[in-house]
Design an enzyme around this catalytic site. Structure first.
Site, PDB file in Angstrom:
ATOM      1  N   CYS A 199      29.409  28.555  39.636  1.00  0.00           N
ATOM      2  CA  CYS A 199      29.898  29.159  40.889  1.00  0.00           C
ATOM      3  C   CYS A 199      29.019  30.381  41.222  1.00  0.00           C
ATOM      4  CB  CYS A 199      31.360  29.557  40.749  1.00  0.00           C
ATOM      5  SG  CYS A 199      32.379  28.201  40.104  1.00  0.00           S
ATOM      6  N   CYS A 232      49.520  37.763  36.797  1.00  0.00           N
ATOM      7  CA  CYS A 232      48.609  36.614  36.881  1.00  0.00           C
ATOM      8  C   CYS A 232      47.581  36.689  35.760  1.00  0.00           C
ATOM      9  CB  CYS A 232      47.835  36.622  38.189  1.00  0.00           C
ATOM     10  SG  CYS A 232      48.874  36.633  39.630  1.00  0.00           S
ATOM     11  N   CYS A 258      31.687  30.950  30.995  1.00  0.00           N
ATOM     12  CA  CYS A 258      32.150  29.718  31.661  1.00  0.00           C
ATOM     13  C   CYS A 258      30.968  28.787  31.919  1.00  0.00           C
ATOM     14  CB  CYS A 258      32.851  30.081  32.968  1.00  0.00           C
ATOM     15  SG  CYS A 258      33.548  28.647  33.811  1.00  0.00           S
ATOM     16  N   CYS A 275      30.123  34.168  40.763  1.00  0.00           N
ATOM     17  CA  CYS A 275      30.985  34.563  39.647  1.00  0.00           C
ATOM     18  C   CYS A 275      30.277  35.297  38.511  1.00  0.00           C
ATOM     19  CB  CYS A 275      31.716  33.344  39.102  1.00  0.00           C
ATOM     20  SG  CYS A 275      33.003  33.811  37.919  1.00  0.00           S
ATOM     21  N   CYS A 322      51.916  33.709  36.843  1.00  0.00           N
ATOM     22  CA  CYS A 322      50.873  32.924  37.502  1.00  0.00           C
ATOM     23  C   CYS A 322      49.733  32.789  36.497  1.00  0.00           C
ATOM     24  CB  CYS A 322      50.391  33.668  38.740  1.00  0.00           C
ATOM     25  SG  CYS A 322      48.991  32.860  39.558  1.00  0.00           S
ATOM     26  N   CYS A 370      49.034  28.505  44.534  1.00  0.00           N
ATOM     27  CA  CYS A 370      48.306  29.661  45.070  1.00  0.00           C
ATOM     28  C   CYS A 370      46.876  29.178  45.270  1.00  0.00           C
ATOM     29  CB  CYS A 370      48.363  30.827  44.078  1.00  0.00           C
ATOM     30  SG  CYS A 370      47.313  32.216  44.548  1.00  0.00           S
TER      31      CYS A 370
HETATM   32  N1  SAM Z   1      37.980  29.672  36.355  1.00  0.00           N
HETATM   33  C1  SAM Z   1      39.102  29.635  37.208  1.00  0.00           C
HETATM   34  C2  SAM Z   1      38.745  29.086  38.560  1.00  0.00           C
HETATM   35  O1  SAM Z   1      37.582  29.027  38.914  1.00  0.00           O
HETATM   36  O2  SAM Z   1      39.692  28.705  39.262  1.00  0.00           O
HETATM   37  C3  SAM Z   1      39.823  30.953  37.364  1.00  0.00           C
HETATM   38  C4  SAM Z   1      39.083  32.239  37.581  1.00  0.00           C
HETATM   39  S1  SAM Z   1      38.089  32.366  39.055  1.00  0.00           S
HETATM   40  C5  SAM Z   1      37.254  33.861  38.711  1.00  0.00           C
HETATM   41  C6  SAM Z   1      39.264  32.703  40.348  1.00  0.00           C
HETATM   42  C7  SAM Z   1      38.758  32.943  41.746  1.00  0.00           C
HETATM   43  O3  SAM Z   1      38.247  34.249  41.868  1.00  0.00           O
HETATM   44  C8  SAM Z   1      37.637  32.064  42.260  1.00  0.00           C
HETATM   45  O4  SAM Z   1      38.098  30.819  42.684  1.00  0.00           O
HETATM   46  C9  SAM Z   1      37.109  32.888  43.413  1.00  0.00           C
HETATM   47  O5  SAM Z   1      37.791  32.553  44.610  1.00  0.00           O
HETATM   48  C10 SAM Z   1      37.441  34.328  43.030  1.00  0.00           C
HETATM   49  N2  SAM Z   1      36.230  35.091  42.708  1.00  0.00           N
HETATM   50  C11 SAM Z   1      35.475  34.961  41.604  1.00  0.00           C
HETATM   51  N3  SAM Z   1      34.428  35.816  41.631  1.00  0.00           N
HETATM   52  C12 SAM Z   1      34.519  36.502  42.796  1.00  0.00           C
HETATM   53  C13 SAM Z   1      33.731  37.519  43.414  1.00  0.00           C
HETATM   54  N4  SAM Z   1      32.622  37.979  42.847  1.00  0.00           N
HETATM   55  N5  SAM Z   1      34.122  37.995  44.608  1.00  0.00           N
HETATM   56  C14 SAM Z   1      35.237  37.521  45.191  1.00  0.00           C
HETATM   57  N6  SAM Z   1      36.023  36.565  44.666  1.00  0.00           N
HETATM   58  C15 SAM Z   1      35.676  36.051  43.477  1.00  0.00           C
HETATM   59 FE1  SF4 Z   2      34.048  29.569  35.848  1.00  0.00          FE
HETATM   60 FE2  SF4 Z   2      33.880  31.667  37.488  1.00  0.00          FE
HETATM   61 FE3  SF4 Z   2      33.606  29.199  38.449  1.00  0.00          FE
HETATM   62 FE4  SF4 Z   2      36.048  30.023  37.590  1.00  0.00          FE
HETATM   63  S1  SF4 Z   2      34.892  30.856  39.333  1.00  0.00           S
HETATM   64  S2  SF4 Z   2      35.031  28.039  37.189  1.00  0.00           S
HETATM   65  S3  SF4 Z   2      35.392  31.376  35.885  1.00  0.00           S
HETATM   66  S4  SF4 Z   2      32.212  30.214  36.987  1.00  0.00           S
END
Ligand code: SAM
Ligand code: SF4
Ligand code: DTB
Length: 333
Positions: free
Chosen positions: A77, A117, A73, A80, A148, A208
């Site tokens: 974030c 989901c 990606c 992530c 979802c 959600c």
């Molecule tokens: N890329 C999309 C987004 O950012 O909406 C979908 C996938 S993203 C991984 C979905 C959610 O997972 C994030 O918004 C975050 O709240 C949660 N998330 C991601 N990594 C995480 C982690 N290491 N621990 C807890 N929650 C996490």
């Molecule tokens: Fe990309 Fe992870 Fe951020 Fe979702 S949470 S936008 S998968 S870096």
């Protein structure tokens, strides 16, 4: 029982204080913070009262997650595993084929999940990315599961296409308070996320949206996130509260874990401020004891991710969850 003065301070504002009497009262951040500051037993009692006024307190909804496109990606974030900017040791995968998705969906249904989901590590899907996902939504729905997806930010027209395919829920988290957002994510703004939520809502898809705690944010920031979610024009039908799963290689790998009671308080604040929403005890369950999870349910959490994987990290396996449900007398929705 009598409420303490701290509890009184956490009452909702009177409708008459508002300029437009037709509007829902807004939660001020200070009022949500006052909830967090209540004695723990009073907070849980109040959360249970709100929960029982709107839901069966012994029933939990279960959704199974599947990562349909993993890693690579563009976004930064800080929590992530899937950001291309950090070396997290994750193997990137292209979009899964439809038959593999359906195999997972059938297994989820057989285990008792009611919703499936599908998550993709995109900043924002291109129209050509969306087309196969629309097919997945249509086919998963035919299995008798709610659907979802979480695909990142949507472009104009995409929410409508998802709605036409029959999508039930779109997951897109506000993640953290507006004032803390820039310390965790710099490649998009929280306003971008609000715009996508608005498009999803206007297309008639259930929303959600929740966030992550345990990233070193203050209690005030947690209260601000909850207030922001509760004050959306329509609160999300589903509110995932994630406890950070620290991922080696990410900037938040060594974040100080949140006090477990503070996590429970966050669940209770979400329950009280969003009485008719499902509050989902989300990432972090694998690291929680059964007793901690029971406290979260007592605080008003009434949905979970079910199945041994989240997106890239582990979740309790279905057997552990089934045993927990039996021990607590919980039914599934
Ligand atoms: N890329 C999309 C987004 O950012 O909406 C979908 C996938 S993203 C991984 C979905 C959610 O997972 C994030 O918004 C975050 O709240 C949660 N998330 C991601 N990594 C995480 C982690 N290491 N621990 C807890 N929650 C996490
Ligand atoms: Fe990309 Fe992870 Fe951020 Fe979702 S949470 S936008 S998968 S870096
Ligand atoms: C949400 O709020 N939590 C889920 C789901 N929505 C997509 C994702 C949790 C991801 C946890 C870290 C991982 O497995 O990579």
């Amino acid at each position: 029982m009598t409420m303490t003065s701290t509890a009184d301070a956490a009452e909702r504002p009177a409708t008459s204080d508002l300029p437009n009497h037709n509007e829902r009262p807004r939660w001020q951040v200070a009022q949500v913070q006052a909830l967090f500051e209540m004695p723990f037993m009073d907070l849980l009692f109040r959360a249970q009262q709100v929960h029982r006024a709107h839901f069966d307190a012994n029933a939990i909804q279960r959704s199974t997650l599947l990562s349909i496109k993993t890693g690579g990606c563009s976004e930064d974030c800080g929590y992530c595993a899937q950001s291309a900017r950090y070396d997290t040791g994750l193997t990137r995968e292209r979009l899964l084929p439809l038959d593999e998705v359906l195999e997972n969906a059938r297994a989820a249904k057989a285990r008792g999940a009611s919703r499936f989901c599908m998550g993709a590590a995109w900043r924002s899907p291109k129209d050509q990315d969306l087309t196969p996902v629309l097919e997945m939504v249509r086919e998963v729905k035919k299995l008798g599961l709610e659907t979802c997806v979480t695909l990142g930010m949507l472009r104009p027209g995409q929410a409508e296409k998802l709605a036409d395919a029959g999508l039930d829920y779109y997951n897109h988290n506000l993640d953290t308070a507006p004032e803390f957002y820039g310390q965790v994510i710099t490649t998009h703004s929280q306003q971008d996320r609000l715009d996508t939520l608005d498009a999803v809502r206007k297309a008639g898809i259930h929303v959600c949206s929740g966030g992550i705690v345990g990233m070193g944010e203050s209690r005030q920031a947690r209260a601000a996130l909850i207030a922001q979610l509760a004050n959306l024009p329509t609160p999300p039908e589903s509110v995932p509260i994630n406890n950070l799963v620290p991922i080696p290689g990410t900037p938040l790998a060594d974040a100080e874990p949140i006090d477990p009671f503070e996590f429970v308080r966050t669940i209770a604040a979400a329950r009280i401020t969003m009485p008719t929403s499902y509050v989902r005890l989300s990432a972090g369950r694998q690291q929680m004891s059964d007793e901690m999870q029971a406290l979260c349910f007592l605080a008003g959490a009434n949905s979970i991710f079910y199945g041994d994987r989240l997106l890239t990290t582990d979740n309790p396996d279905a057997d552990r969850d089934q045993r927990l449900f039996e021990r607590l007398g919980l039914q599934s929705i």
